[in-house]
Design an enzyme around this catalytic site. Structure first.
Site, short mmCIF file in Angstrom:
data_model
loop_
_atom_site.label_atom_id
_atom_site.label_comp_id
_atom_site.label_asym_id
_atom_site.label_seq_id
_atom_site.Cartn_x
_atom_site.Cartn_y
_atom_site.Cartn_z
CG HIS A 34 -2.08 -1.00 1.02
ND1 HIS A 34 -2.41 -1.93 1.98
CD2 HIS A 34 -2.92 -1.22 -0.02
CE1 HIS A 34 -3.41 -2.67 1.55
NE2 HIS A 34 -3.74 -2.26 0.33
CG ASP A 86 -15.85 -2.31 -15.30
OD1 ASP A 86 -16.23 -3.23 -16.03
OD2 ASP A 86 -14.63 -2.01 -15.16
N GLY A 87 -14.07 0.05 -13.28
CA GLY A 87 -13.10 1.12 -13.51
C GLY A 87 -13.04 1.58 -14.95
CB THR A 121 -7.60 -8.55 -9.29
OG1 THR A 121 -8.51 -8.03 -10.26
CG2 THR A 121 -8.28 -8.59 -7.93
CG ASP A 122 -3.08 -11.29 -10.38
OD1 ASP A 122 -3.17 -12.39 -9.82
OD2 ASP A 122 -2.44 -10.33 -9.91
N PRO A 174 -12.44 -9.77 -13.74
CG PRO A 174 -13.28 -9.19 -11.64
CD PRO A 174 -12.89 -10.37 -12.47
CG ASP A 226 -4.67 -1.49 -5.00
OD1 ASP A 226 -4.93 -1.16 -3.83
OD2 ASP A 226 -4.24 -2.62 -5.32
#
Ligand code: SAM
Length: 282
Positions: free
Chosen positions: A68, A143-144, A164-165, A169, A162
């Site tokens: 972080h 959703d970004g 997920t892989d 999503p 930031d």
């Protein structure tokens, strides 16, 4: 040594490696299947609580500070005056907490697709959510890629992804369309940073293509920073920064708040690449 049910293991099949953590007496504390992903919380013997999303380790109580702090402070201290910050993903709220330590920040908007991640973090990682009620914080669940599609030109000073892989999503957050919109919604001198996976496993793939796609989207300069993260595949992680125009400036040495990992010297050292990465990214 074969591991029994007192251990949690994440296998990284592409790398042919796995990471295991000994579970505490509580073992599995919660499991939620959201409309987007499966979120699990475990009690571990030495790392505190553990959050897992779709089988992948996201964070632990013990060592999330490294990730972080390195996802937030390098980009924040590289921008001369970071007032408007957008965080895509980051639903555990640890990155938001670090961003809000910077006095220049006027608004920090966090957009995570899955509200359940934040709700689980509020319950099991309350220390990461301690800034959620800061008047400068805005938590949105979307959703970004939709958010950046609809955001105004030049609005943000900083975008932190930031995520997920690049599977499930999170996959859309590694596409040229996403990078094109991120560049459009950044103001002059705006900075972008995204978690960019393992230097050992991904220098020739994800990291190289991220740098290429960012430059293809028109970002003028890119820089990959390295840091340890023992719970992630290979125990070695990275984030990749990009500048909308001009060279990425030198960071400000102006830390006025407590951290556990980040400092100016660590920031400068994180920019130094080993030979194999220099060759891979050339
Ligand atoms: N440190 C972790 C890592 O490096 O894998 C990431 C932590 S954070 C929990 C990842 C967040 O990305 C999750 O909360 C997930 O819901 C969010 N996410 C995935 N795809 C997304 C999307 N398309 N838009 C917004 N958030 C997304």
């Amino acid at each position: 040594m074969t591991l029994d049910s007192n251990w949690f293991s994440e296998a990284f099949n592409d790398g042919g490696s796995a990471f295991s953590m000994k579970l505490g007496p509580g073992k599995k504390l919660r499991e939620v299947q959201s409309p987007y992903q499966k979120i699990e919380i475990y009690d571990t013997e030495t790392f505190g609580k553990l959050m897992v999303i779709d089988g992948c380790i996201m964070l632990t109580t013990r060592d999330n500070f490294i990730y972080h702090e390195m996802m937030s402070h390098p980009v924040m201290f590289t921008h001369p005056n970071p007032e408007r910050v957008l965080i895509i993903g980051g639903g555990d709220c640890g990155t938001l907490r670090e961003v809000l330590k910077h006095p220049q920040v006027q608004t920090a908007t966090q957009v995570d697709i899955d509200e359940q991640v934040t709700r689980m973090s509020e319950q099991f990682f309350p220390e990461l959510c301690e800034s959620n009620n800061d008047k400068r914080a805005e938590l949105r669940f979307d959703d970004g890629i939709e958010w950046v599609r609809n955001a105004a030109d030049g609005y943000y000073d900083i975008i932190i992804v930031d995520s997920t892989d690049p599977v499930g999503p999170g996959e859309v957050l590694f596409t040229k369309e996403f990078f094109n919109n991120c560049k459009r919604i950044l103001g002059a001198g705006g900075l972008f940073v995204q978690q960019s996976e393992s230097p050992l496993y991904h220098s020739h793939s994800i990291i190289k293509s991220m740098q290429q796609n960012l430059r293809g989207a028109g970002f003028a300069d890119t820089q990959t920073l390295l840091f340890p993260q023992c719970v992630y595949p290979s125990g070695w992680w990275s984030c990749t920064m990009a500048c909308k125009n001009g060279k990425i400036p030198a960071p400000r040495n102006q830390k006025s708040f407590a951290t556990q990992y980040y400092n100016y010297e660590v920031h400068q050292a994180s920019k130094v690449l080993p030979e194999f990465m220099k060759n891979a990214l050339a």
